[in-house]
Scaffold this active site. Structure first.
Site, PDB file in Angstrom:
ATOM      1  N   LEU A  82      -0.276  -5.375  -4.417  1.00 25.82           N
ATOM      2  CA  LEU A  82      -1.636  -5.071  -3.963  1.00 25.82           C
ATOM      3  C   LEU A  82      -1.798  -3.652  -3.424  1.00 25.82           C
ATOM      4  O   LEU A  82      -2.833  -3.299  -2.880  1.00 25.82           O
ATOM      5  CB  LEU A  82      -2.114  -6.091  -2.914  1.00 25.82           C
ATOM      6  CG  LEU A  82      -1.938  -7.563  -3.297  1.00 25.82           C
ATOM      7  CD1 LEU A  82      -2.454  -8.452  -2.174  1.00 25.82           C
ATOM      8  CD2 LEU A  82      -2.625  -7.885  -4.596  1.00 25.82           C
ATOM      9  N   CYS A  83      -0.778  -2.829  -3.565  1.00 27.71           N
ATOM     10  CA  CYS A  83      -0.848  -1.440  -3.115  1.00 27.71           C
ATOM     11  C   CYS A  83      -1.437  -0.597  -4.248  1.00 27.71           C
ATOM     12  O   CYS A  83      -1.048  -0.736  -5.405  1.00 27.71           O
ATOM     13  CB  CYS A  83       0.560  -0.951  -2.772  1.00 27.71           C
ATOM     14  SG  CYS A  83       0.615   0.586  -1.868  1.00 27.71           S
ATOM     15  N   HIS A  84      -2.394   0.263  -3.914  1.00 29.35           N
ATOM     16  CA  HIS A  84      -3.029   1.110  -4.920  1.00 29.35           C
ATOM     17  C   HIS A  84      -2.099   2.243  -5.364  1.00 29.35           C
ATOM     18  O   HIS A  84      -1.330   2.762  -4.569  1.00 29.35           O
ATOM     19  CB  HIS A  84      -4.305   1.738  -4.358  1.00 29.35           C
ATOM     20  CG  HIS A  84      -5.392   0.753  -4.130  1.00 29.35           C
ATOM     21  ND1 HIS A  84      -5.487   0.014  -2.983  1.00 29.35           N
ATOM     22  CD2 HIS A  84      -6.430   0.369  -4.917  1.00 29.35           C
ATOM     23  CE1 HIS A  84      -6.551  -0.784  -3.059  1.00 29.35           C
ATOM     24  NE2 HIS A  84      -7.141  -0.592  -4.223  1.00 29.35           N
ATOM     25  N   MET A 118       1.898   3.400   3.556  1.00 23.92           N
ATOM     26  CA  MET A 118       2.904   2.585   2.873  1.00 23.92           C
ATOM     27  C   MET A 118       3.863   3.476   2.088  1.00 23.92           C
ATOM     28  O   MET A 118       5.060   3.209   2.026  1.00 23.92           O
ATOM     29  CB  MET A 118       2.241   1.554   1.948  1.00 23.92           C
ATOM     30  CG  MET A 118       1.381   0.533   2.680  1.00 23.92           C
ATOM     31  SD  MET A 118       2.153  -0.219   4.138  1.00 23.92           S
ATOM     32  CE  MET A 118       3.566  -0.997   3.423  1.00 23.92           C
ATOM     33  N   ASP A 133      24.013   3.559   1.054  1.00 25.92           N
ATOM     34  CA  ASP A 133      24.741   3.399  -0.204  1.00 25.92           C
ATOM     35  C   ASP A 133      25.765   4.519  -0.408  1.00 25.92           C
ATOM     36  O   ASP A 133      26.894   4.262  -0.832  1.00 25.92           O
ATOM     37  CB  ASP A 133      23.765   3.363  -1.382  1.00 25.92           C
ATOM     38  CG  ASP A 133      24.494   3.189  -2.700  1.00 25.92           C
ATOM     39  OD1 ASP A 133      25.243   2.202  -2.836  1.00 25.92           O
ATOM     40  OD2 ASP A 133      24.326   4.049  -3.585  1.00 25.92           O
TER      41      ASP A 133
END
Length: 166
Positions: A82-84, A118, A133
């Protein structure tokens, strides 16, 4: 906590029937937007010293993490439902090394109809995951565990919006 989810029409990412949906931002005016996020990975002092001395076997930890953070910012819409998809106009990354930690700050800028916090958070978490990592061989104990390695305090520090001039 109540089992009653409330009126679904009050929720921005669900339909009246309760189905997930992307928010329609089409009618919103474009504006310049900026978000800054930060997070920290706790490491052994010897690992941070090796990062600073470019002594990690896998290569340049911070250069790799910087590229990973920028790439994550640009692809946030592909990983967060749902992120644009937004036009990223700038990404800045800053690493700060302390005795037992590396802190990453990511600033993201865009001009569009929705914010970029976001994207900034995604850049921080992916950048710090990449540090982990790249350094995991140095961080493992004799049992192959990571007793002191931890990513913490990931947060949005700032969010700005400036209306565009006509």
């Amino acid at each position: 906590m109540s089992d009653d989810p409330g009126d679904a029409s009050d929720l921005t990412h669900t339909t009246a029937e309760g189905n997930a949906q992307m928010v329609d931002v089409g009618a919103k005016p474009d504006s310049a937007r900026r978000a800054v996020a930060r997070g920290t990975i706790h490491l052994q002092e010897s690992t941070v010293a090796a990062i600073a001395d470019d002594g990690i076997e896998k290569g340049d930890v911070l250069a790799t993490a910087r590229i990973a953070a920028i790439r994550a910012v640009k692809h946030t819409w592909e990983t967060i439902p749902l992120c644009h998809q937004i036009p990223i106009t700038n990404v800045e990354t800053e690493f700060t090394l302390a005795d037992d930690r590396v802190t990453l700050t990511v600033a993201v800028e865009t001009t569009g109809k929705t914010g970029c916090e976001m994207e900034a958070l995604q850049g921080v978490t992916t950048g710090l995951d990449t540090v982990w990592d790249m350094t995991k061989a140095a961080e493992k104990d004799e049992d192959g565990q990571y007793p002191t390695t931890a990513i913490e305090d990931v947060r949005v520090l700032e969010k700005e919006k400036t209306a565009e001039e006509s």
